[in-house]
Design a protein around this motif. Structure first.
Motif, PDB file in Angstrom:
ATOM      1  N   LEU A  17       0.839  -7.541   3.937  1.00 48.89           N
ATOM      2  CA  LEU A  17       0.604  -6.018   3.286  1.00 48.89           C
ATOM      3  C   LEU A  17       1.562  -5.271   4.007  1.00 48.89           C
ATOM      4  O   LEU A  17       1.617  -5.158   4.977  1.00 48.89           O
ATOM      5  CB  LEU A  17      -0.740  -5.662   3.616  1.00 48.89           C
ATOM      6  CG  LEU A  17      -1.163  -4.225   3.181  1.00 48.89           C
ATOM      7  CD1 LEU A  17      -1.008  -4.191   1.634  1.00 48.89           C
ATOM      8  CD2 LEU A  17      -2.242  -3.908   3.550  1.00 48.89           C
ATOM      9  N   SER A  19       4.728  -1.898   8.597  1.00 53.94           N
ATOM     10  CA  SER A  19       4.450  -0.480   8.121  1.00 53.94           C
ATOM     11  C   SER A  19       5.966   0.179   8.707  1.00 53.94           C
ATOM     12  O   SER A  19       6.782  -0.433   9.545  1.00 53.94           O
ATOM     13  CB  SER A  19       3.503   0.314   8.511  1.00 53.94           C
ATOM     14  OG  SER A  19       3.199   0.362   9.869  1.00 53.94           O
ATOM     15  N   ALA A  45      -6.237   5.579   2.116  1.00 58.85           N
ATOM     16  CA  ALA A  45      -5.541   4.262   2.401  1.00 58.85           C
ATOM     17  C   ALA A  45      -6.528   3.300   2.465  1.00 58.85           C
ATOM     18  O   ALA A  45      -6.468   2.111   1.858  1.00 58.85           O
ATOM     19  CB  ALA A  45      -4.687   4.251   3.661  1.00 58.85           C
ATOM     20  N   MET A  77      -1.339   4.934   7.454  1.00 57.89           N
ATOM     21  CA  MET A  77      -2.136   4.132   6.366  1.00 57.89           C
ATOM     22  C   MET A  77      -2.226   2.852   6.605  1.00 57.89           C
ATOM     23  O   MET A  77      -3.315   2.066   6.282  1.00 57.89           O
ATOM     24  CB  MET A  77      -1.135   4.202   4.854  1.00 57.89           C
ATOM     25  CG  MET A  77      -1.313   5.745   4.409  1.00 57.89           C
ATOM     26  SD  MET A  77      -0.030   5.956   3.173  1.00 57.89           S
ATOM     27  CE  MET A  77      -0.906   5.107   1.872  1.00 57.89           C
ATOM     28  N   ALA A  78      -1.331   2.185   7.519  1.00 57.40           N
ATOM     29  CA  ALA A  78      -1.460   0.852   7.955  1.00 57.40           C
ATOM     30  C   ALA A  78      -2.650   0.704   8.737  1.00 57.40           C
ATOM     31  O   ALA A  78      -3.407  -0.463   8.753  1.00 57.40           O
ATOM     32  CB  ALA A  78      -0.311   0.275   8.610  1.00 57.40           C
ATOM     33  N   SER A 116       6.951   7.987  -0.661  1.00 57.06           N
ATOM     34  CA  SER A 116       6.287   6.729  -1.112  1.00 57.06           C
ATOM     35  C   SER A 116       7.221   5.984  -2.350  1.00 57.06           C
ATOM     36  O   SER A 116       7.220   4.716  -2.451  1.00 57.06           O
ATOM     37  CB  SER A 116       4.886   7.163  -1.916  1.00 57.06           C
ATOM     38  OG  SER A 116       4.273   6.169  -2.771  1.00 57.06           O
ATOM     39  N   LEU A 142       0.877  -1.205   0.223  1.00 57.22           N
ATOM     40  CA  LEU A 142       0.261  -0.026   0.052  1.00 57.22           C
ATOM     41  C   LEU A 142       0.929   1.206   0.041  1.00 57.22           C
ATOM     42  O   LEU A 142       1.521   1.388   1.035  1.00 57.22           O
ATOM     43  CB  LEU A 142      -1.002   0.249   1.230  1.00 57.22           C
ATOM     44  CG  LEU A 142      -1.734   1.240   1.572  1.00 57.22           C
ATOM     45  CD1 LEU A 142      -2.542   1.444   0.379  1.00 57.22           C
ATOM     46  CD2 LEU A 142      -2.326   1.137   2.977  1.00 57.22           C
ATOM     47  N   VAL A 151      -7.083  -0.356   0.004  1.00 59.51           N
ATOM     48  CA  VAL A 151      -7.290  -1.469   0.436  1.00 59.51           C
ATOM     49  C   VAL A 151      -8.538  -2.365   0.228  1.00 59.51           C
ATOM     50  O   VAL A 151      -8.365  -3.610  -0.390  1.00 59.51           O
ATOM     51  CB  VAL A 151      -6.987  -1.721   1.762  1.00 59.51           C
ATOM     52  CG1 VAL A 151      -6.906  -3.231   2.422  1.00 59.51           C
ATOM     53  CG2 VAL A 151      -5.210  -1.190   2.043  1.00 59.51           C
ATOM     54  N   TYR A 189      -1.758  10.396   1.478  1.00 60.08           N
ATOM     55  CA  TYR A 189      -0.962   9.562   2.624  1.00 60.08           C
ATOM     56  C   TYR A 189      -2.057   9.547   3.562  1.00 60.08           C
ATOM     57  O   TYR A 189      -1.898   9.450   4.795  1.00 60.08           O
ATOM     58  CB  TYR A 189       0.165  10.475   3.051  1.00 60.08           C
ATOM     59  CG  TYR A 189       1.418  10.269   2.204  1.00 60.08           C
ATOM     60  CD1 TYR A 189       2.494   9.294   2.342  1.00 60.08           C
ATOM     61  CD2 TYR A 189       1.654  11.230   1.243  1.00 60.08           C
ATOM     62  CE1 TYR A 189       3.571   9.340   1.657  1.00 60.08           C
ATOM     63  CE2 TYR A 189       2.657  11.160   0.316  1.00 60.08           C
ATOM     64  CZ  TYR A 189       3.817  10.212   0.687  1.00 60.08           C
ATOM     65  OH  TYR A 189       4.646  10.213  -0.177  1.00 60.08           O
ATOM     66  N   CYS A 205       2.860  -1.749   4.315  1.00 62.49           N
ATOM     67  CA  CYS A 205       2.198  -0.053   4.212  1.00 62.49           C
ATOM     68  C   CYS A 205       3.391   0.797   4.222  1.00 62.49           C
ATOM     69  O   CYS A 205       4.359   0.761   5.246  1.00 62.49           O
ATOM     70  CB  CYS A 205       1.319   0.107   5.037  1.00 62.49           C
ATOM     71  SG  CYS A 205      -0.136  -1.150   5.138  1.00 62.49           S
ATOM     72  N   ALA A 212      -5.457   0.521   6.766  1.00 64.55           N
ATOM     73  CA  ALA A 212      -5.541  -0.785   6.002  1.00 64.55           C
ATOM     74  C   ALA A 212      -6.170  -1.826   6.801  1.00 64.55           C
ATOM     75  O   ALA A 212      -6.886  -2.588   6.304  1.00 64.55           O
ATOM     76  CB  ALA A 212      -4.143  -1.006   5.552  1.00 64.55           C
ATOM     77  N   VAL A 247       0.500  -7.372   8.757  1.00 68.02           N
ATOM     78  CA  VAL A 247       0.692  -5.893   8.210  1.00 68.02           C
ATOM     79  C   VAL A 247       1.816  -5.681   8.973  1.00 68.02           C
ATOM     80  O   VAL A 247       2.188  -5.751   9.960  1.00 68.02           O
ATOM     81  CB  VAL A 247      -0.694  -4.957   8.627  1.00 68.02           C
ATOM     82  CG1 VAL A 247      -0.346  -3.740   8.217  1.00 68.02           C
ATOM     83  CG2 VAL A 247      -1.982  -5.620   8.021  1.00 68.02           C
TER      84      VAL A 247
END
Lengths: 336, 336
Positions: A246, A276, A229, A253-254, A195, A185, A233, A224, A248, A257, A274
């Motif tokens: 995933l 990040s 986000a 954002m996570a 990014s 992501l 997702v 962002y 991130c 997500a 997840v």
């Protein structure tokens, strides 16, 4: 005897003489001495009115925050403000959206508020010499550096983690836990900023470990923000491609997500890990707690101020400070 | 030699000369040089009084934020900054801890930075006339008002929700869902501030509906931070008193509380409903989403700036603006 005559006699530009007159640090010591002794020889008296016109007010430093209400910045802003206060300067802050031009904003602020220096918190990583020439006072890039630009190292200062490498470490960790179908992501693939850098680290990790890269596993939120986000997702889930992890590019954002995964019937970490980068305080309280590579925000704020004041006060040169992200293990990842 | 003469001689408008004098960027370099050298040639000395009127020292507004890194303030700060900028003023911000004295901080800032006015974001609600006399410029209390003080209404301005009433509504809603054993997570019972006010609303709701108040169901975090809230709720669980709902005085504290409940084996909302006040964006992404009475932060920022500028510019009097909190229904509560 005018500033022009001094410049001609010393074989330097008018702006160099002006920089010497204004006590700016960006003049070589040998040049400064040559200009000063030429002035003494001719009993040159600077035109004070003219000097006052270009002189900055004595104690104001600007902070341009790019990415309004990015919670990651809160602790850095707090630290910068404290350190600037302690040093006897005044901080003036401006927040802009992540699509806006921080250099232009800083340049306007510099003139309007007569700044002594600027800290850019968040920004693009591809400045050119022409671009930064807009800003006539020392500045420091905080949380990013000139990764995509061609500024020479003695032209700018920055304090940041190694974004590409940090993303590499996150994805590598997922690989070592057995994950092979690793989604990403991101904000944009080519924003010449955080990014793109972190996306680059993701790609390099896949390549290093011989994992086939699948474009369908990459979603771009376009910004962002948390709503962006979340929707990205949800869209990823609609593609119905299998993935077990995933990555991130940011904690906020996570967190969005994880909400989107849950709303789509995917449990974290049972069905999807997840991972990040950032280290928000909030990420310690989510359910599950987020596993993240945490940036040392207090240190980053301190180093940014220290570097800027060194430049303003003329006792240090440009430098690029690299700080390390540290693992904060939560419950959002699991080996498979 | 006046600004008019300079303009005529350079063939530019008076406002262009003024822009050059004020170091504004929106002047072509060639024009700037022409104007500056004309001034030098004539030894033109700008009229300082006139310049001072537009100079930064006279257009600065202070923002004292009490409660460092309180995420609830992020959106208010952003709005205040935008509105202050739009109005042509400069914002200088200072953040202090929730235990510190905002009036004293504002008074020092006012003198050091020559402020035109101050916005206090967060503060005590029991100011006295003697106390506020320290601040010699107009000020506005944002997100709180003089609930416990005896200032007359024409002595101060504020923009806030009705904290006591809003807490009453939250606890009333829990009551209507069938809850009788309702715990409360507060900062302190007697901080003469938001915590005491919202605790008061909690007590009044219990009394109104004839629910016996049990001191063992009230925990004080001692501050408004997430770690403090987390530990307070862990302590509440150790008391082994039965409760089916938890009222929290803020969203960030509620998010930490949900984590503590989960870590203590209590599921939300199955075994315990959680209801709070504020309306953080983050609270829309927690699992479960938080049910909260949301403050209109953008409106609060706008009203604070509007009120302050009215006072500074002398075209309006003191007023106490009350705004309404609105229900954001999440998944953290359930009827029993």
């Amino acid at each position: 005897m005018t500033i022009k005559d001094i410049a001609r006699e010393c074989g330097v530009s008018i702006s160099t003489v002006s920089r010497v007159l204004n006590g700016r640090p960006d003049v070589r010591e040998e040049v400064r001495q040559r200009v000063l002794s030429c002035m003494q020889r001719h009993n040159y008296i600077p035109n004070n009115t003219a000097r006052d016109l270009v002189k900055t007010s004595s104690d104001t430093v600007g902070l341009v925050v790019r990415g309004v209400s990015n919670p990651f910045y809160a602790n850095i802003i707090k630290t910068i403000q404290q350190e600037i206060d302690l040093a006897g300067y005044t901080l003036v802050m401006q927040q802009i959206h992540s699509g806006e031009d921080e250099i232009k904003c800083g340049a306007i602020m510099e003139r309007e508020k007569k700044l002594r220096g600027v800290i850019f918190l968040g920004g693009r990583s591809d400045y050119t010499d022409a671009e930064i020439a807009l800003v006539n006072v020392p500045f420091v890039c905080c949380s990013y550096t000139n990764s995509y630009g061609n500024l020479s190292a003695n032209r700018y200062s920055s304090v940041s983690i190694e974004d590409e490498e940090t993303a590499f470490r996150a994805v590598e960790a997922l690989y070592h836990m057995g994950h092979r179908r690793i989604a990403a992501l991101i904000s944009e693939k080519d924003d010449r900023s955080v990014s793109e850098l972190r996306y680059g680290g993701y790609l390099r990790a896949l390549k290093t470990y011989g994992v086939e890269q699948d474009d369908d596993l990459v979603v771009c939120a376009g910004n962002y923000d948390m709503p962006g986000a979340y929707h990205a997702v949800r869209e990823l889930l609609q593609r119905e491609k299998e993935f077990t992890a995933l990555f991130c590019i940011s904690d906020s954002m996570a967190i969005a997500a994880m909400r989107a995964l849950k709303d789509g019937g995917v449990s974290v970490p049972e069905s999807c890990s997840v991972f990040s980068i950032d280290g928000l305080e909030m990420a310690e309280y989510t359910d599950p707690r987020l596993t993240t590579l945490s940036q040392p925000t207090e240190l980053m704020g301190q180093e940014s101020v220290r570097t800027l004041l060194g430049l303003i006060e003329g006792n240090s040169a440009h430098k690029q400070v690299i700080v390390q992200a540290a693992l904060k293990a939560g419950g959002s990842v699991r080996p498979i």
